[in-house]
Structure formats: C-alpha cells, structure tokens
Design a protein around this motif. Structure first.
Motif, PDB file in Angstrom:
ATOM      1  N   ALA A  52       0.840  -1.201   0.000  1.00 40.54           N
ATOM      2  CA  ALA A  52       0.000   0.000   0.000  1.00 40.54           C
ATOM      3  C   ALA A  52       0.874   1.248   0.000  1.00 40.54           C
ATOM      4  N   LYS A  53       1.989   1.208   0.732  1.00 41.48           N
ATOM      5  CA  LYS A  53       2.888   2.364   0.748  1.00 41.48           C
ATOM      6  C   LYS A  53       3.373   2.683  -0.660  1.00 41.48           C
ATOM      7  N   GLU A  54       3.739   1.660  -1.415  1.00 45.03           N
ATOM      8  CA  GLU A  54       4.226   1.893  -2.776  1.00 45.03           C
ATOM      9  C   GLU A  54       3.132   2.469  -3.658  1.00 45.03           C
ATOM     10  N   ALA A  55       1.922   1.936  -3.578  1.00 42.29           N
ATOM     11  CA  ALA A  55       0.812   2.434  -4.397  1.00 42.29           C
ATOM     12  C   ALA A  55       0.504   3.887  -4.066  1.00 42.29           C
ATOM     13  N   ILE A  56       0.513   4.204  -2.780  1.00 36.97           N
ATOM     14  CA  ILE A  56       0.230   5.576  -2.355  1.00 36.97           C
ATOM     15  C   ILE A  56       1.331   6.512  -2.826  1.00 36.97           C
ATOM     16  N   LEU A  57       2.590   6.101  -2.666  1.00 40.45           N
ATOM     17  CA  LEU A  57       3.710   6.944  -3.077  1.00 40.45           C
ATOM     18  C   LEU A  57       3.645   7.232  -4.572  1.00 40.45           C
ATOM     19  N   PHE A  58       3.414   6.206  -5.393  1.00 40.87           N
ATOM     20  CA  PHE A  58       3.343   6.426  -6.832  1.00 40.87           C
ATOM     21  C   PHE A  58       2.176   7.327  -7.196  1.00 40.87           C
ATOM     22  N   ALA A  59       1.037   7.161  -6.533  1.00 41.18           N
ATOM     23  CA  ALA A  59      -0.122   8.001  -6.818  1.00 41.18           C
ATOM     24  C   ALA A  59       0.143   9.452  -6.435  1.00 41.18           C
ATOM     25  N   VAL A  60       0.801   9.652  -5.286  1.00 37.69           N
ATOM     26  CA  VAL A  60       1.111  11.014  -4.849  1.00 37.69           C
ATOM     27  C   VAL A  60       2.084  11.673  -5.828  1.00 37.69           C
ATOM     28  N   LEU A  61       3.125  10.928  -6.208  1.00 35.95           N
ATOM     29  CA  LEU A  61       4.100  11.473  -7.134  1.00 35.95           C
ATOM     30  C   LEU A  61       3.492  11.759  -8.508  1.00 35.95           C
ATOM     31  N   ALA A  62       2.511  10.952  -8.903  1.00 33.91           N
ATOM     32  CA  ALA A  62       1.853  11.142 -10.198  1.00 33.91           C
ATOM     33  C   ALA A  62       0.662  12.102 -10.088  1.00 33.91           C
ATOM     34  N   ASN A  63       0.386  12.567  -8.864  1.00 34.08           N
ATOM     35  CA  ASN A  63      -0.719  13.491  -8.615  1.00 34.08           C
ATOM     36  C   ASN A  63      -2.059  12.866  -9.037  1.00 34.08           C
ATOM     37  N   GLU A  64      -2.274  11.608  -8.647  1.00 36.07           N
ATOM     38  CA  GLU A  64      -3.490  10.885  -8.997  1.00 36.07           C
ATOM     39  C   GLU A  64      -4.261  10.534  -7.737  1.00 36.07           C
ATOM     40  N   THR A  65      -5.488  10.085  -7.937  1.00 37.56           N
ATOM     41  CA  THR A  65      -6.337   9.627  -6.841  1.00 37.56           C
ATOM     42  C   THR A  65      -6.416   8.115  -6.860  1.00 37.56           C
TER      43      THR A  65
END
Length: 67
Positions: A52-65
């Motif tokens: 989950a940490k990886e998914a959240i980090l990638f989403a934050v960096l990509a500015n996605e929801t």
C-alpha cells in the motif's frame, strides 16, 4: 453543504497521512480511523502494508487519486 462540512459531520473518518524528507528517499505513513470529535476524539492506528505504501507513493508522485 461544502465538502469540509460533510466530512466534519461523519462519525468516523479513515485517513492516510504521508510524510517524506527533502530527498524523498523514504516515506513514512500512518493509516488511522478517527472517531468522534472534540475532547471525545479517538484515533485508532490501523497500520499500512508495504504494498500500500508503494501504491500511495506512486499516486502522490503522479498526482493521482487512488480508488
């Protein structure tokens, strides 16, 4: 009613908090359930998995929801 007003009326809220240093070489996270408000507020730490940490980090960096 605004989004903030609707959130304030909820009896419990699931929240993910993220923090990284300036080099972004790591990320700290907390997954909590906030119940109540004011002096009767209770915060339950629910933890978070490394996946989950990886998914959240990638989403934050990509500015996605994340759905």
């Amino acid at each position: 009613m605004t989004l903030l007003q609707r959130l304030q009326k909820k009896k419990s809220k699931l929240v993910v908090g993220l923090m990284s240093g300036t080099s972004v070489d790591g990320i700290d996270s907390a997954f909590v359930n906030i119940v109540g408000s004011g002096l009767s507020t209770r915060i339950d730490h629910l933890g978070i998995s490394s996946d989950a940490k990886e998914a959240i980090l990638f989403a934050v960096l990509a500015n996605e929801t994340i759905a």
